[in-house]
Design a protein around this motif. Structure first.
Motif, PDB file in Angstrom:
ATOM      1  N   ALA A   7       0.833  -1.207   0.000  1.00 29.93           N
ATOM      2  CA  ALA A   7       0.000   0.000   0.000  1.00 29.93           C
ATOM      3  C   ALA A   7       0.868   1.259   0.000  1.00 29.93           C
ATOM      4  N   ARG A   8       1.937   1.232   0.771  1.00 26.85           N
ATOM      5  CA  ARG A   8       2.828   2.399   0.800  1.00 26.85           C
ATOM      6  C   ARG A   8       3.510   2.592  -0.552  1.00 26.85           C
ATOM      7  N   ALA A   9       3.978   1.510  -1.174  1.00 29.15           N
ATOM      8  CA  ALA A   9       4.618   1.597  -2.486  1.00 29.15           C
ATOM      9  C   ALA A   9       3.634   2.137  -3.520  1.00 29.15           C
ATOM     10  N   ALA A  10       2.400   1.698  -3.460  1.00 30.37           N
ATOM     11  CA  ALA A  10       1.384   2.184  -4.389  1.00 30.37           C
ATOM     12  C   ALA A  10       1.140   3.670  -4.191  1.00 30.37           C
ATOM     13  N   ALA A  11       1.081   4.104  -2.950  1.00 30.17           N
ATOM     14  CA  ALA A  11       0.854   5.523  -2.661  1.00 30.17           C
ATOM     15  C   ALA A  11       2.057   6.379  -3.061  1.00 30.17           C
ATOM     16  N   ASP A  12       3.272   5.870  -2.823  1.00 31.93           N
ATOM     17  CA  ASP A  12       4.490   6.615  -3.151  1.00 31.93           C
ATOM     18  C   ASP A  12       4.793   6.597  -4.645  1.00 31.93           C
TER      19      ASP A  12
END
Length: 72
Positions: free
Chosen positions: A4-9
């Motif tokens: 989720a963090r990679a997708a957001a970043d």
């Protein structure tokens, strides 16, 4: 959580996750419609990676390369 963090970043930095002593920065490549079509990755031994250049050099270059084919 990490996905989720990679997708957001819009990118992910991996330190030794795949290979001990390695580091990589990866980002998706989307076509004009927004569909995921590929990925780009910079990988090297951690000993050859200058952490102080993460944002200003490696990440900036990776992200620019990831979007360039679809914006020209």
């Amino acid at each position: 959580m990490r996905v989720a963090r990679a997708a957001a970043d819009g990118y992910v930095v991996s330190r030794g996750s795949v290979e001990a002593g390695g580091i990589s920065i990866s980002a998706p490549i989307h076509d004009r419609s927004g569909a995921l079509v590929a990925a780009i990755d910079i990988s090297c031994p951690a000993s050859a990676f200058d952490e102080s250049l993460l944002d200003t050099h490696y990440l900036a270059s990776l992200m620019q390369t990831a979007i360039t084919p679809w914006t020209e």
